[in-house]
Design an enzyme around this catalytic site. Structure first.
Site, short mmCIF file in Angstrom:
data_model
loop_
_atom_site.label_atom_id
_atom_site.label_comp_id
_atom_site.label_asym_id
_atom_site.label_seq_id
_atom_site.Cartn_x
_atom_site.Cartn_y
_atom_site.Cartn_z
N LYS A 1 48.98 33.95 30.05
CA LYS A 1 49.18 35.40 30.05
C LYS A 1 50.28 35.81 29.06
O LYS A 1 50.20 36.88 28.45
CB LYS A 1 49.52 35.90 31.46
CG LYS A 1 48.37 35.76 32.45
CD LYS A 1 47.15 36.58 32.03
CE LYS A 1 46.08 36.61 33.11
NZ LYS A 1 44.92 37.43 32.74
N TYR B 1 48.81 29.48 34.14
CA TYR B 1 48.51 30.91 34.24
C TYR B 1 49.58 31.73 33.52
O TYR B 1 49.27 32.61 32.70
CB TYR B 1 48.43 31.31 35.71
CG TYR B 1 48.12 32.77 35.94
CD1 TYR B 1 46.84 33.26 35.82
CD2 TYR B 1 49.13 33.67 36.31
CE1 TYR B 1 46.55 34.59 36.03
CE2 TYR B 1 48.86 35.00 36.52
CZ TYR B 1 47.57 35.46 36.39
OH TYR B 1 47.29 36.80 36.60
N SER C 1 49.62 39.76 32.86
CA SER C 1 50.26 39.64 34.17
C SER C 1 51.76 39.66 33.98
O SER C 1 52.29 39.25 32.93
CB SER C 1 49.84 38.32 34.83
OG SER C 1 50.63 38.05 35.98
N VAL D 1 33.07 33.73 29.04
CA VAL D 1 33.75 34.29 27.86
C VAL D 1 34.38 33.22 26.98
O VAL D 1 34.78 33.51 25.85
CB VAL D 1 34.81 35.34 28.26
CG1 VAL D 1 34.17 36.55 28.90
CG2 VAL D 1 35.89 34.72 29.15
#
Length: 256
Positions: free
Chosen positions: A167, A163, A150, A71
């Site tokens: 998010k 991460y 998240s 993606v």
């Protein structure tokens, strides 16, 4: 949620694209949309697992398309959109679920390439896929996009800096996109799971998982099917007055 709130067949012949659809939340979501009558394109880099998901869907007597794609690569994303449109004739719902955890450790120890890799999949991927599919929805004057973020994007999780930041970016991206597309009849929402029993947790040390579990009032991990139910609700007419929101699904963790 889907069994009680969304009537059976609510997504009959609607076309759904799910990135990261081969395992975990993506897999559960693909199967549930199919049970509700949707035609599903499963996008992932895991060919074997994609084949298994689509095989399960076809055993239900439903239609599914498996497309291998990264993606973060715009050419591959464009090919996914083109093939889905050629196969099904439209795209009604997009679930941006593709994501990676990335390296575990303090931010000051992260390599630039590792930081970039997490953002390429978790944030750039959602941007590229949304940007490519939105024109179809705009032409149809309807559509739904659900982005899987998240709780780490709201709270920040130590030792998961890339991460958490990616998010957080996805949550902000969702809110802006919702405002930009609302006049075209398109709703955009976001969800923020805490620990969910999927393969994405496998790189995390057990000590880290145990500590995270203590922060969840329900004292258990979520199940992929529970998350799928929330995604279907946000993609359904039952949430017709909801856009630009990010919903926690955390067993009680999180204050906003």
């Amino acid at each position: 949620m889907s069994a009680k709130v969304i009537k059976k067949g609510a997504f009959e012949k609607q076309v759904v694209v799910i990135t990261g659809g081969a395992r975990g939340i993506g897999r559960a979501t693909a199967l549930e949309f199919s049970r509700q009558g949707a035609f599903v394109t499963v996008v992932d880099v895991l060919e074997k697992e994609m084949g298994e998901v689509c095989g399960s869907i076809k055993k239900m007597g439903r239609k599914a398309l498996a497309l291998k794609a990264d993606v973060s690569d715009n050419e591959q994303v464009q090919e996914v959109v083109q093939k889905t449109f050629e196969h099904f004739g439209s795209i009604d719902i997009l679930v941006n679920n593709a994501g990676i955890v990335g390296p575990i450790g303090p931010i000051i120890n992260l390599d630039e390439k590792d930081w970039d890799a997490v953002f390429q999949i978790n944030l750039k991927g959602a941007f590229l896929v949304s940007k490519s599919i939105a024109p179809i929805m705009i032409k149809n004057k309807k559509g739904n996009i659900v982005n899987v973020a998240s709780i780490a994007g709201k709270e920040g999780s130590e030792r998961l800096g890339a991460y958490s930041a990616s998010k957080a970016g996805l949550i902000g991206f969702s809110r802006v996109l919702a405002k930009e597309l609302v006049s075209d009849g398109i709703r955009v929402n976001c969800i923020a799971p805490a620990l969910v029993s999927t393969e994405i947790l496998s790189p995390l040390p057990q000590k880290f998982l145990d500590k995270s579990l203590l922060r969840i009032p329900m004292k258990r991990m979520g199940h992929p099917e529970e998350v799928a139910d929330l995604i279907l609700f946000l993609a359904s007419d039952k949430s017709s007055y909801i856009t630009g929101q990010c919903y926690n699904i955390t067993g009680g963790r999180g204050d906003y």
